[in-house]
Design a protein around this motif. Structure first.
Motif, PDB file in Angstrom:
ATOM      1  N   UNK A   1      10.972   0.752 -10.009  1.00 25.36           N
ATOM      2  CA  UNK A   1      10.958   2.062 -10.243  1.00 25.36           C
ATOM      3  C   UNK A   1      10.095   2.891  -9.553  1.00 25.36           C
ATOM      4  N   UNK A   2       8.662   2.223  -9.158  1.00 23.84           N
ATOM      5  CA  UNK A   2       7.612   2.952  -8.423  1.00 23.84           C
ATOM      6  C   UNK A   2       8.075   2.995  -6.933  1.00 23.84           C
ATOM      7  N   UNK A   3       8.748   1.693  -6.673  1.00 24.15           N
ATOM      8  CA  UNK A   3       8.981   1.607  -5.133  1.00 24.15           C
ATOM      9  C   UNK A   3       9.987   3.020  -4.861  1.00 24.15           C
ATOM     10  N   UNK A   4      10.673   2.917  -5.584  1.00 21.92           N
ATOM     11  CA  UNK A   4      11.823   3.905  -5.347  1.00 21.92           C
ATOM     12  C   UNK A   4      11.299   5.530  -5.403  1.00 21.92           C
ATOM     13  N   UNK A   5      10.349   5.888  -6.255  1.00 18.76           N
ATOM     14  CA  UNK A   5       9.580   6.938  -6.102  1.00 18.76           C
ATOM     15  C   UNK A   5       8.723   7.115  -4.966  1.00 18.76           C
ATOM     16  N   UNK A   6       8.223   5.879  -4.459  1.00 23.66           N
ATOM     17  CA  UNK A   6       7.418   6.033  -3.177  1.00 23.66           C
ATOM     18  C   UNK A   6       8.333   6.255  -2.102  1.00 23.66           C
ATOM     19  N   UNK A   7       9.518   5.566  -2.037  1.00 23.22           N
ATOM     20  CA  UNK A   7      10.450   5.802  -0.786  1.00 23.22           C
ATOM     21  C   UNK A   7      10.908   7.303  -0.969  1.00 23.22           C
ATOM     22  N   UNK A   8      11.125   7.694  -2.015  1.00 18.11           N
ATOM     23  CA  UNK A   8      11.846   9.147  -2.116  1.00 18.11           C
ATOM     24  C   UNK A   8      10.671  10.118  -1.438  1.00 18.11           C
ATOM     25  N   UNK A   9       9.650   9.957  -1.382  1.00 15.98           N
ATOM     26  CA  UNK A   9       8.478  10.563  -1.033  1.00 15.98           C
ATOM     27  C   UNK A   9       8.335  10.887   0.673  1.00 15.98           C
ATOM     28  N   UNK A  10       9.026   9.909   1.361  1.00 18.50           N
ATOM     29  CA  UNK A  10       9.097   9.689   2.862  1.00 18.50           C
ATOM     30  C   UNK A  10       9.899  10.800   3.557  1.00 18.50           C
TER      31      UNK A  10
ATOM     32  N   UNK B   1      -1.054   8.174   4.651  1.00 17.20           N
ATOM     33  CA  UNK B   1      -0.832   6.816   4.919  1.00 17.20           C
ATOM     34  C   UNK B   1      -1.694   6.096   4.189  1.00 17.20           C
ATOM     35  N   UNK B   2      -2.819   6.165   3.616  1.00 23.42           N
ATOM     36  CA  UNK B   2      -3.588   5.628   3.180  1.00 23.42           C
ATOM     37  C   UNK B   2      -3.292   5.228   1.634  1.00 23.42           C
ATOM     38  N   UNK B   3      -2.696   6.395   1.112  1.00 24.97           N
ATOM     39  CA  UNK B   3      -2.234   6.115  -0.481  1.00 24.97           C
ATOM     40  C   UNK B   3      -1.081   5.499  -0.375  1.00 24.97           C
ATOM     41  N   UNK B   4      -0.094   5.783   0.462  1.00 19.28           N
ATOM     42  CA  UNK B   4       1.346   5.222   0.722  1.00 19.28           C
ATOM     43  C   UNK B   4       1.045   3.678   0.721  1.00 19.28           C
ATOM     44  N   UNK B   5       0.262   3.324   1.537  1.00 13.18           N
ATOM     45  CA  UNK B   5      -0.080   1.994   1.900  1.00 13.18           C
ATOM     46  C   UNK B   5      -0.635   1.312   0.791  1.00 13.18           C
ATOM     47  N   UNK B   6      -1.668   1.844  -0.141  1.00 13.89           N
ATOM     48  CA  UNK B   6      -2.375   1.499  -1.248  1.00 13.89           C
ATOM     49  C   UNK B   6      -1.346   1.298  -2.251  1.00 13.89           C
ATOM     50  N   UNK B   7      -0.461   2.347  -2.449  1.00 12.87           N
ATOM     51  CA  UNK B   7       0.612   2.106  -3.443  1.00 12.87           C
ATOM     52  C   UNK B   7       1.674   0.791  -3.013  1.00 12.87           C
TER      53      UNK B   7
END
Length: 131
Positions: free
Chosen positions: A122-131, A97-103
């Protein structure tokens, strides 16, 4: 002034305007040093964080970039590098959670500062794909 230059280190026009202020105050030497050192701080911070990340030292890179963010909280390039490293850690070690929030915060701030920056999406799409 250092804050503004560090957060906009790639903006040559801004650096020239800052230098002009010092020249008008008969302090051109001091101004040149301040502008150069502020720009170099930004470059060094991103270089060091990038080198650590490329060596696979993601935790160290993130710690370094977290510190750099205290000096340059509105530097879009730094913010995106920070989110990239945080996302890389999430990919490597699993969701936190802390890393996701920071990113997410870094991406959001970078988008506010530099609305046309394509890496945000691009980075937001990568982040969303990890959920």
């Amino acid at each position: 002034l250092q804050f503004v230059i560090r957060n906009n280190h790639e903006d040559s026009e801004l650096a020239l305007r800052a230098q002009d202020i010092f020249e008008k105050g008969s302090m051109s030497g001091e101004g040149r040093k301040l502008v150069q050192s502020s720009r170099q701080q930004a470059i060094d911070a991103m270089t060091q964080g990038g080198e650590l990340a490329s060596q696979g030292k993601l935790e160290e890179a993130l710690a370094y970039l977290n510190h750099a963010k205290t000096l340059m909280p509105r530097n879009p390039r730094l913010l995106l590098n920070h989110s990239h490293v945080a996302i890389s850690l999430l990919q490597k070690n699993g969701w936190r959670h802390d890393l996701e929030t920071a990113a997410r915060r870094s991406i959001t701030t970078a988008r506010q500062v530099s609305p046309g920056e394509k890496r945000c999406g691009e980075l937001l799409a990568k982040l969303e794909a990890l959920r």
